[in-house]
Design a protein around this motif. Structure first.
Motif, PDB file in Angstrom:
ATOM      1  N   GLU A  19       0.821  -1.202   0.000  1.00 37.35           N
ATOM      2  CA  GLU A  19       0.000   0.000   0.000  1.00 37.35           C
ATOM      3  C   GLU A  19       0.858   1.256   0.000  1.00 37.35           C
ATOM      4  OE1 GLU A  19      -3.469   2.082   2.704  1.00 37.35           O
ATOM      5  OE2 GLU A  19      -3.673   0.046   1.966  1.00 37.35           O
ATOM      6  N   GLY A  20       1.956   1.255   0.764  1.00 39.84           N
ATOM      7  CA  GLY A  20       2.839   2.412   0.781  1.00 39.84           C
ATOM      8  C   GLY A  20       3.385   2.735  -0.594  1.00 39.84           C
ATOM      9  N   HIS A  21       3.752   1.698  -1.335  1.00 44.46           N
ATOM     10  CA  HIS A  21       4.252   1.909  -2.695  1.00 44.46           C
ATOM     11  C   HIS A  21       3.171   2.480  -3.599  1.00 44.46           C
ATOM     12  CE1 HIS A  21       6.557   1.267  -6.353  1.00 44.46           C
ATOM     13  NE2 HIS A  21       5.520   0.616  -6.858  1.00 44.46           N
ATOM     14  N   ALA A  22       1.948   1.953  -3.492  1.00 39.53           N
ATOM     15  CA  ALA A  22       0.840   2.440  -4.326  1.00 39.53           C
ATOM     16  C   ALA A  22       0.512   3.891  -3.998  1.00 39.53           C
ATOM     17  CB  ALA A  22      -0.389   1.562  -4.124  1.00 39.53           C
ATOM     18  N   VAL A  23       0.562   4.242  -2.708  1.00 38.02           N
ATOM     19  CA  VAL A  23       0.320   5.633  -2.307  1.00 38.02           C
ATOM     20  C   VAL A  23       1.393   6.550  -2.879  1.00 38.02           C
ATOM     21  CG1 VAL A  23       0.330   7.211  -0.332  1.00 38.02           C
ATOM     22  CG2 VAL A  23      -0.978   5.088  -0.224  1.00 38.02           C
ATOM     23  N   THR A  24       2.637   6.101  -2.842  1.00 34.45           N
ATOM     24  CA  THR A  24       3.738   6.916  -3.376  1.00 34.45           C
ATOM     25  C   THR A  24       3.539   7.189  -4.863  1.00 34.45           C
ATOM     26  OG1 THR A  24       5.280   6.024  -1.728  1.00 34.45           O
ATOM     27  CG2 THR A  24       6.232   7.003  -3.715  1.00 34.45           C
ATOM     28  N   VAL A  25       3.180   6.181  -5.623  1.00 29.52           N
ATOM     29  CA  VAL A  25       2.927   6.356  -7.056  1.00 29.52           C
ATOM     30  C   VAL A  25       1.798   7.358  -7.276  1.00 29.52           C
ATOM     31  CG1 VAL A  25       2.124   5.204  -9.155  1.00 29.52           C
ATOM     32  CG2 VAL A  25       3.807   4.073  -7.674  1.00 29.52           C
ATOM     33  N   PHE A  26       0.727   7.216  -6.496  1.00 25.87           N
ATOM     34  CA  PHE A  26      -0.433   8.099  -6.605  1.00 25.87           C
ATOM     35  C   PHE A  26      -0.036   9.547  -6.323  1.00 25.87           C
ATOM     36  CE2 PHE A  26      -3.966  10.250  -4.424  1.00 25.87           C
ATOM     37  CZ  PHE A  26      -4.968  10.143  -5.373  1.00 25.87           C
ATOM     38  N   VAL A  49       0.940  13.075   6.784  1.00 28.58           N
ATOM     39  CA  VAL A  49       1.478  11.720   6.812  1.00 28.58           C
ATOM     40  C   VAL A  49       0.400  10.751   6.338  1.00 28.58           C
ATOM     41  CG1 VAL A  49       2.423   9.865   8.238  1.00 28.58           C
ATOM     42  CG2 VAL A  49       3.014  12.249   8.744  1.00 28.58           C
ATOM     43  N   VAL A  50       0.729   9.954   5.328  1.00 33.47           N
ATOM     44  CA  VAL A  50      -0.150   8.876   4.889  1.00 33.47           C
ATOM     45  C   VAL A  50       0.344   7.602   5.559  1.00 33.47           C
ATOM     46  CG1 VAL A  50      -1.146   7.652   2.943  1.00 33.47           C
ATOM     47  CG2 VAL A  50      -0.472  10.044   2.679  1.00 33.47           C
ATOM     48  N   LYS A  51      -0.440   7.088   6.484  1.00 33.72           N
ATOM     49  CA  LYS A  51      -0.027   6.006   7.355  1.00 33.72           C
ATOM     50  C   LYS A  51      -0.453   4.642   6.812  1.00 33.72           C
ATOM     51  CE  LYS A  51      -2.475   5.303  10.979  1.00 33.72           C
ATOM     52  NZ  LYS A  51      -2.869   3.897  10.654  1.00 33.72           N
ATOM     53  N   SER A  52       0.432   3.662   6.883  1.00 32.49           N
ATOM     54  CA  SER A  52       0.096   2.286   6.531  1.00 32.49           C
ATOM     55  C   SER A  52      -0.945   1.740   7.497  1.00 32.49           C
ATOM     56  CB  SER A  52       1.358   1.426   6.589  1.00 32.49           C
ATOM     57  OG  SER A  52       1.034   0.048   6.606  1.00 32.49           O
ATOM     58  N   MET A  64       1.427  11.740  19.709  1.00 32.83           N
ATOM     59  CA  MET A  64       2.227  12.940  19.962  1.00 32.83           C
ATOM     60  C   MET A  64       2.288  13.837  18.741  1.00 32.83           C
ATOM     61  SD  MET A  64       5.397  11.647  22.329  1.00 32.83           S
ATOM     62  CE  MET A  64       5.998  13.340  22.410  1.00 32.83           C
ATOM     63  N   ALA A  65       2.445  13.233  17.557  1.00 30.39           N
ATOM     64  CA  ALA A  65       2.526  14.034  16.337  1.00 30.39           C
ATOM     65  C   ALA A  65       1.229  14.802  16.102  1.00 30.39           C
ATOM     66  CB  ALA A  65       2.848  13.143  15.149  1.00 30.39           C
ATOM     67  N   LYS A  66       0.089  14.181  16.408  1.00 31.11           N
ATOM     68  CA  LYS A  66      -1.187  14.870  16.254  1.00 31.11           C
ATOM     69  C   LYS A  66      -1.272  16.089  17.161  1.00 31.11           C
ATOM     70  CE  LYS A  66      -4.113  11.027  14.677  1.00 31.11           C
ATOM     71  NZ  LYS A  66      -5.257  10.140  15.017  1.00 31.11           N
ATOM     72  N   GLN A  67      -0.706  15.985  18.348  1.00 31.01           N
ATOM     73  CA  GLN A  67      -0.716  17.114  19.274  1.00 31.01           C
ATOM     74  C   GLN A  67       0.044  18.312  18.714  1.00 31.01           C
ATOM     75  OE1 GLN A  67       0.787  15.702  23.017  1.00 31.01           O
ATOM     76  NE2 GLN A  67      -1.046  14.499  23.485  1.00 31.01           N
ATOM     77  N   TYR A  68       1.036  18.042  17.856  1.00 27.78           N
ATOM     78  CA  TYR A  68       1.839  19.117  17.260  1.00 27.78           C
ATOM     79  C   TYR A  68       1.336  19.514  15.867  1.00 27.78           C
ATOM     80  CZ  TYR A  68       5.145  18.675  21.087  1.00 27.78           C
ATOM     81  OH  TYR A  68       5.725  18.677  22.339  1.00 27.78           O
ATOM     82  N   GLY A  69       0.125  19.058  15.517  1.00 25.81           N
ATOM     83  CA  GLY A  69      -0.494  19.524  14.290  1.00 25.81           C
ATOM     84  C   GLY A  69      -0.306  18.664  13.067  1.00 25.81           C
ATOM     85  N   THR A  70       0.339  17.509  13.199  1.00 24.37           N
ATOM     86  CA  THR A  70       0.506  16.625  12.054  1.00 24.37           C
ATOM     87  C   THR A  70      -0.841  16.057  11.629  1.00 24.37           C
ATOM     88  OG1 THR A  70       2.737  16.009  12.758  1.00 24.37           O
ATOM     89  CG2 THR A  70       1.648  14.539  11.200  1.00 24.37           C
ATOM     90  N   VAL A  71      -1.096  16.043  10.330  1.00 23.70           N
ATOM     91  CA  VAL A  71      -2.344  15.511   9.778  1.00 23.70           C
ATOM     92  C   VAL A  71      -2.085  14.107   9.251  1.00 23.70           C
ATOM     93  CG1 VAL A  71      -4.112  15.784   8.010  1.00 23.70           C
ATOM     94  CG2 VAL A  71      -3.181  17.807   9.173  1.00 23.70           C
ATOM     95  N   PHE A  72      -2.841  13.139   9.745  1.00 22.03           N
ATOM     96  CA  PHE A  72      -2.704  11.755   9.298  1.00 22.03           C
ATOM     97  C   PHE A  72      -3.868  11.377   8.395  1.00 22.03           C
ATOM     98  CE2 PHE A  72       0.016  11.749  12.971  1.00 22.03           C
ATOM     99  CZ  PHE A  72       1.022  10.834  12.658  1.00 22.03           C
ATOM    100  N   THR A  73      -3.568  10.622   7.364  1.00 15.93           N
ATOM    101  CA  THR A  73      -4.607  10.059   6.510  1.00 15.93           C
ATOM    102  C   THR A  73      -4.147   8.672   6.060  1.00 15.93           C
ATOM    103  OG1 THR A  73      -6.102  10.502   4.656  1.00 15.93           O
ATOM    104  CG2 THR A  73      -3.766  11.048   4.326  1.00 15.93           C
ATOM    105  N   SER A  74      -4.876   8.088   5.140  1.00 18.67           N
ATOM    106  CA  SER A  74      -4.560   6.730   4.691  1.00 18.67           C
ATOM    107  C   SER A  74      -4.781   6.616   3.196  1.00 18.67           C
ATOM    108  CB  SER A  74      -5.459   5.719   5.414  1.00 18.67           C
ATOM    109  OG  SER A  74      -6.811   5.895   5.011  1.00 18.67           O
ATOM    110  N   GLY A  75      -4.255   5.549   2.629  1.00 17.31           N
ATOM    111  CA  GLY A  75      -4.484   5.300   1.214  1.00 17.31           C
ATOM    112  C   GLY A  75      -5.954   5.108   0.910  1.00 17.31           C
ATOM    113  N   THR A  76      -6.691   4.471   1.814  1.00 15.75           N
ATOM    114  CA  THR A  76      -8.119   4.271   1.592  1.00 15.75           C
ATOM    115  C   THR A  76      -8.860   5.600   1.577  1.00 15.75           C
ATOM    116  OG1 THR A  76      -7.989   2.117   2.690  1.00 15.75           O
ATOM    117  CG2 THR A  76     -10.181   3.076   2.402  1.00 15.75           C
TER     118      THR A  76
END
Length: 425
Positions: A19-26, A49-52, A64-76
């Motif tokens: 999935e990480g590879h497919a996200v990178t291509v996208f 950050v696109v998380k596996s 902790m990263a969320k507390q400092y404003g990092t936005v997480f999402t996913s390939g889905t």
């Protein structure tokens, strides 16, 4: 919508698997500068950050990263956003989840719709990641996405049809508690739009209890929905076709078929055309798969089994048959008392392996059951072969994951098959 803001930006992809590879291509197609990390320290998790799926949302680094404003999402989520950006042209979306049976059910839905001439992709936790199809959406009439609890946990958008098959305690290593697991799994329902449908199993108590307030839901397995009665499939009171002589064995698979038929109906399919298609469906490997016949004894690979409930369902497939069960694997703090009671009631002999094998053995010994401990598959299979006669079954249904001993359940099943085939006939 995050996807519209990602063009030409720096994005971190956490995980370099399929999935990480497919996200990178996208992302690179959208001129993003992509940094791929395998196991980052907190300081490197900034921006987007696109998380596996394998990375738990409960990890300290994520919190902790969320507390400092990092936005997480996913390939889905990126896939779902790509679909939302073309509302008039996108395919019909079906999401399938549940503790057990989701791979078979998702595959069934895709097969039944394809046999009616639809262009269907099957992806997600099975096959290719959903994000792999995001740049080719107009090529499909329907996309069926198998969703693990990991993928459901941070899902932000609903499917046109969401199928939830069952809830049993699982994956405590990722979700930390069984309550979290149930809650994360059912997030697939919470993100639905009002017009999107939930298809639920009327016969799973934990699921019905935890979804009693859900709106726009359809139940299967009850008299009002698609169900099996006296060897026939019914849609309410309308008889559909025979449930006999299908390639899928066991009551649990009849339930999976009911779920699939319900989803096909909601997708606009013709139920009258599903009977012939069911007879051409090929069961998935490592799911109650008879892999060898030695001296009249059937050796059955159900390595996909990771819960006590799935092991009992596999044994129910062989009523009135003497069974030797090979079980045990990675310990996720599941309760093995009901499985032990089942084995006592049905006089099942058990060969217990690895971590959970010890707990299962203790439960059986306390009940006066037959159990032996084995540390490796070859010895387990050879000893099982001394306990059986023609007509009996040796069943690998571990009721636990393969972690720590095997790479995955496929390797575990393949080794079992090799050991069974090596026996004298």
């Amino acid at each position: 919508m995050l996807l519209e803001d990602l063009k030409n930006r720096r994005v971190t992809v956490w995980g370099n698997g399929k999935e990480g590879h497919a996200v990178t291509v996208f992302l690179e197609k959208r001129n993003c500068t992509v940094k791929v990390v395998e196991d980052p320290v907190t300081e490197s998790l900034s921006g987007v950050v696109v998380k596996s799926p394998g990375v738990s949302i409960y990890r300290r680094e994520v919190r902790m990263a969320k507390q400092y404003g990092t936005v997480f999402t996913s390939g889905t989520n990126l896939f779902m956003e790509a679909c939302l950006l073309m509302p008039d042209e996108r395919p019909f979306l079906i999401g399938v989840t549940g503790t057990k049976g989701k791979s078979t059910t998702a595959s069934l839905i895709a097969h039944l719709l394809r046999e009616q001439g639809n262009r269907v992709a099957l992806c997600g936790n099975i096959g290719f990641p959903a994000i792999s199809y995001a740049d080719n959406l107009d090529a499909y009439d329907c996309i069926v996405v198998e969703m693990s609890s990991y993928q459901c946990a941070d899902l932000k958008y609903g499917f046109d049809v969401s199928v939830v098959l069952n809830l049993y305690p699982e994956h405590i290593d990722w979700h930390q508690t069984h309550e979290n697991y149930y809650n994360d799994k059912l997030n697939i329902l919470r993100v639905r739009a009002p017009d999107q449908v939930a298809i639920l199993n009327a016969n799973n108590g934990a699921l019905i209890f935890n979804t009693k307030d859900e709106q726009n839901k359809i139940l299967y397995g009850n008299l009002d929905g698609i169900h099996v009665e006296d060897g026939w499939f019914y849609d309410g009171y309308d008889k559909l076709f025979s449930a006999q002589m299908l390639p899928l064995r066991g009551e649990h698979n009849l339930s999976n078929i009911c779920a699939a038929l319900t989803a096909v109906k909601e997708a606009g399919g013709d139920l009258s055309r599903c009977e012939a298609a069911l007879h051409t469906f090929e069961p998935l490997p490592h799911r109650i798969q008879e892999i060898a016949l030695r001296k009249g004894v059937r050796y059955v690979d159900d390595s996909i089994s990771t819960t006590p409930e799935s092991a009992m369902a596999a044994m129910n497939t062989y009523p009135n048959t003497n069974i030797v069960l090979i079980a045990g694997g990675f310990d996720r703090e599941q309760d093995y008392n009901e499985l032990a009671d089942y084995c006592i009631k049905h006089e099942v002999k058990v060969i217990a392996m690895h971590q959970t094998g010890e707990r299962l053995a203790d439960a059986l010994i306390s009940r006066g059951g037959f159990v032996r401990i084995s540390n490796e598959m070859e010895g387990a299979v050879k000893y099982a072969s001394t306990l059986v006669r023609p007509g009996d079954v040796v069943l690998l249904s571990p009721a636990a994951p393969s972690y720590g001993v095997y790479t995955n359940f496929e390797e575990r099943g393949n080794i079992f098959k090799k050991c069974a085939e090596a026996l004298e006939d």
